[in-house]
Motif scaffolding. Sequence first.
Motif, mmCIF file in Angstrom:
data_model
loop_
_atom_site.group_PDB
_atom_site.id
_atom_site.type_symbol
_atom_site.label_atom_id
_atom_site.label_comp_id
_atom_site.label_asym_id
_atom_site.label_seq_id
_atom_site.Cartn_x
_atom_site.Cartn_y
_atom_site.Cartn_z
ATOM 1 N N GLY A 153 -2.674 -3.078 3.719
ATOM 2 C CA GLY A 153 -2.839 -2.432 5.009
ATOM 3 C C GLY A 153 -3.191 -0.958 4.858
ATOM 4 O O GLY A 153 -3.421 -0.459 3.754
ATOM 5 N N VAL A 154 -3.247 -0.252 5.958
ATOM 6 C CA VAL A 154 -3.571 1.173 5.960
ATOM 7 C C VAL A 154 -2.460 1.919 6.695
ATOM 8 O O VAL A 154 -1.764 1.313 7.523
ATOM 9 N N PRO A 155 -2.267 3.217 6.402
ATOM 10 C CA PRO A 155 -3.033 4.064 5.477
ATOM 11 C C PRO A 155 -2.869 3.627 4.024
ATOM 12 O O PRO A 155 -1.882 3.001 3.657
ATOM 13 N N LEU A 156 -3.859 4.027 3.198
ATOM 14 C CA LEU A 156 -3.940 3.499 1.839
ATOM 15 C C LEU A 156 -4.565 4.530 0.918
ATOM 16 O O LEU A 156 -5.590 5.140 1.244
ATOM 17 N N TYR A 157 -3.933 4.729 -0.237
ATOM 18 C CA TYR A 157 -4.476 5.617 -1.274
ATOM 19 C C TYR A 157 -4.275 4.908 -2.612
ATOM 20 O O TYR A 157 -3.145 4.807 -3.103
ATOM 21 N N VAL A 158 -5.333 4.386 -3.207
ATOM 22 C CA VAL A 158 -5.211 3.624 -4.451
ATOM 23 C C VAL A 158 -6.288 4.048 -5.452
ATOM 24 O O VAL A 158 -7.417 4.390 -5.075
ATOM 25 N N GLY A 159 -5.898 4.003 -6.722
ATOM 26 C CA GLY A 159 -6.847 4.124 -7.828
ATOM 27 C C GLY A 159 -6.942 2.786 -8.522
ATOM 28 O O GLY A 159 -5.925 2.098 -8.697
ATOM 29 N N VAL A 160 -8.142 2.403 -8.924
ATOM 30 C CA VAL A 160 -8.362 1.057 -9.458
ATOM 31 C C VAL A 160 -9.120 1.147 -10.779
ATOM 32 O O VAL A 160 -10.360 1.199 -10.791
ATOM 33 N N PRO A 161 -8.439 1.183 -11.915
ATOM 34 C CA PRO A 161 -9.141 1.103 -13.198
ATOM 35 C C PRO A 161 -9.399 -0.350 -13.564
ATOM 36 O O PRO A 161 -8.621 -1.242 -13.209
ATOM 37 N N ALA B 11 -5.353 7.292 -14.587
ATOM 38 C CA ALA B 11 -4.358 6.692 -13.692
ATOM 39 C C ALA B 11 -3.190 7.640 -13.471
ATOM 40 O O ALA B 11 -2.657 7.735 -12.347
ATOM 41 N N ASP B 12 -2.787 8.365 -14.503
ATOM 42 C CA ASP B 12 -1.693 9.327 -14.354
ATOM 43 C C ASP B 12 -2.070 10.445 -13.380
ATOM 44 O O ASP B 12 -1.215 10.952 -12.641
ATOM 45 N N ILE B 13 -3.329 10.832 -13.392
ATOM 46 C CA ILE B 13 -3.777 11.862 -12.443
ATOM 47 C C ILE B 13 -3.652 11.348 -11.013
ATOM 48 O O ILE B 13 -3.183 12.059 -10.108
ATOM 49 N N PHE B 14 -4.058 10.100 -10.786
ATOM 50 C CA PHE B 14 -3.929 9.516 -9.448
ATOM 51 C C PHE B 14 -2.460 9.477 -9.018
ATOM 52 O O PHE B 14 -2.119 9.833 -7.887
ATOM 53 N N VAL B 15 -1.596 9.025 -9.922
ATOM 54 C CA VAL B 15 -0.172 8.958 -9.593
ATOM 55 C C VAL B 15 0.365 10.354 -9.293
ATOM 56 O O VAL B 15 1.188 10.545 -8.381
ATOM 57 N N GLY B 16 -0.106 11.351 -10.042
ATOM 58 C CA GLY B 16 0.327 12.724 -9.799
ATOM 59 C C GLY B 16 -0.093 13.246 -8.436
ATOM 60 O O GLY B 16 0.557 14.153 -7.880
ATOM 61 N N MET B 17 -1.166 12.685 -7.875
ATOM 62 C CA MET B 17 -1.602 13.082 -6.536
ATOM 63 C C MET B 17 -0.902 12.274 -5.443
ATOM 64 O O MET B 17 -1.169 12.455 -4.264
ATOM 65 N N GLY B 18 -0.016 11.362 -5.863
ATOM 66 C CA GLY B 18 0.698 10.551 -4.895
ATOM 67 C C GLY B 18 0.022 9.242 -4.560
ATOM 68 O O GLY B 18 0.445 8.550 -3.620
ATOM 69 N N TRP B 19 -1.019 8.870 -5.308
ATOM 70 C CA TRP B 19 -1.723 7.617 -5.067
ATOM 71 C C TRP B 19 -1.031 6.480 -5.824
ATOM 72 O O TRP B 19 -0.222 6.697 -6.725
ATOM 73 N N GLU B 20 -1.394 5.255 -5.482
ATOM 74 C CA GLU B 20 -0.919 4.067 -6.183
ATOM 75 C C GLU B 20 -2.045 3.527 -7.072
ATOM 76 O O GLU B 20 -3.218 3.873 -6.897
ATOM 77 N N ILE B 21 -1.663 2.663 -8.013
ATOM 78 C CA ILE B 21 -2.635 1.997 -8.880
ATOM 79 C C ILE B 21 -2.708 0.531 -8.467
ATOM 80 O O ILE B 21 -1.678 -0.138 -8.311
ATOM 81 N N ALA B 22 -3.920 0.038 -8.239
ATOM 82 C CA ALA B 22 -4.138 -1.348 -7.828
ATOM 83 C C ALA B 22 -5.010 -2.053 -8.859
ATOM 84 O O ALA B 22 -5.754 -1.413 -9.609
ATOM 85 N N GLU B 23 -4.914 -3.370 -8.890
ATOM 86 C CA GLU B 23 -5.718 -4.181 -9.794
ATOM 87 C C GLU B 23 -6.310 -5.355 -9.039
ATOM 88 O O GLU B 23 -5.831 -5.725 -7.955
ATOM 89 N N GLY B 24 -7.348 -5.941 -9.621
ATOM 90 C CA GLY B 24 -7.976 -7.112 -9.035
ATOM 91 C C GLY B 24 -8.540 -8.007 -10.119
ATOM 92 O O GLY B 24 -8.646 -7.602 -11.285
ATOM 93 N N PRO B 25 -8.937 -9.231 -9.785
ATOM 94 C CA PRO B 25 -9.436 -10.173 -10.797
ATOM 95 C C PRO B 25 -10.813 -9.779 -11.309
ATOM 96 O O PRO B 25 -11.630 -9.205 -10.572
ATOM 97 N N GLU B 26 -11.064 -10.099 -12.569
ATOM 98 C CA GLU B 26 -12.379 -9.826 -13.149
ATOM 99 C C GLU B 26 -13.378 -10.911 -12.773
ATOM 100 O O GLU B 26 -14.581 -10.628 -12.678
ATOM 101 N N VAL B 27 -12.923 -12.138 -12.594
ATOM 102 C CA VAL B 27 -13.764 -13.197 -12.021
ATOM 103 C C VAL B 27 -13.519 -13.164 -10.523
ATOM 104 O O VAL B 27 -12.433 -13.506 -10.047
ATOM 105 N N GLU B 28 -14.526 -12.743 -9.788
ATOM 106 C CA GLU B 28 -14.347 -12.400 -8.387
ATOM 107 C C GLU B 28 -15.159 -13.308 -7.481
ATOM 108 O O GLU B 28 -16.231 -13.799 -7.866
ATOM 109 N N ALA B 29 -14.649 -13.522 -6.260
ATOM 110 C CA ALA B 29 -15.416 -14.243 -5.251
ATOM 111 C C ALA B 29 -16.594 -13.384 -4.797
ATOM 112 O O ALA B 29 -16.483 -12.163 -4.653
#
Length: 364
Positions: free
Chosen positions: A202-210, A134-152
């Motif tokens: 929305g877009v443009p969008l740059y995200v990392g999702v662990p 995640a730190d590498i993504f942030v270093g590239m200027g990306w954001e970190i996103a999360e989502g639910p583990e129980v998913e639709a």
Amino acid sequence: MSGPNSQYDPVEVSALDPANVEAAVDAALQAIAEASTLEELKAVRPAHQGDKSPLALANREIGALPPTAKADAGKRVGQARGRVAQAMKERQAALEAERDARILVEEAVDVTMVPGRLPLGRRHPVELMAQRIADIFVGMGWEIAEGPEVEAEWFNFDALNFDADHPARQMQDTFYVDPPQDGLVLRTHTSPVQARAMLERGVPLYVGVPGKVFRTDELDATHMPVFHQIEGLAVDEGLTMAHLKGTLDRLASELFGDGITTRLRPSYFPFTEPSAEMDLRCFVCQGRDPDCRACSGTGWIEWGGCGMVNRNVLAAVGVDPDRYTGFAFGMGIDRALMFRTGVSDMRDMFEGDVRFNAQFGLEV
């Protein structure tokens, strides 16, 4: 017929006989002297000073004597009981002194000694690896996103261009939440966050999702029913496979060192087109050992899947596929930890043995 008793009344009993009194004193003094601990001395007390001890019984008989005999008997028994009480007191004092001296030695505390420290707890190495990525993504200027583990099911499959009869939807591959007709699953990948992020941000969008994902895999050295992935998604105008390749090369060099060689092999995923598998040049044998266990002699180690975001995925979340393009990739965090540290069995990571965590400290 015998003559009258000149010293005692005939009703005097044997308990007051001088010989018996002296014998009781001797027995008490011997028992007191032989007591080596305060507990043993405490056990001696009832037998020689209690209400049923020989001296206590003798003292009780004095009341039955005539007045002329009471004084002498009382003096003799009182002196005997006093000797026993004094011996008991002196022995108790001696034993207490021994106890106190022993405690001073046994419980002595060296206040100048450096205190021992409890071992510090450590974060799990998989969590540390996820944070590092995640730190590498942030270093590239990306954001970190999360989502639910129980998913639709719509986010997990439909929005990602999975057909209704795709094999991944079957219960042999996916955990469904009861009742299955409600359309809830334990997410099989972190890719559902692609759709959620585009809808929410929305877009443009740059995200990392662990995150943690679930599949009905058999438990073995390289597979777990619960494991961890890192998803990358970029959507913007003019993005190409070249941007994808450059991003993956940067990620690989940050994790595994400069000079790491990567390659892309054609593959297929419903949510990317074109799609590819990303391989790393074996960092154990560099492709020179046909018997290498790390790469099975191929010279390459598979790391994850990637590709350009399918137009259908963009359209499903309201993004104009004629204006925007994007790329996505996903890698196993657990597998990255194995590559980076040489762990050969994935089960070692999750068996709860603190010795496994202890070897990593605060960084992997």
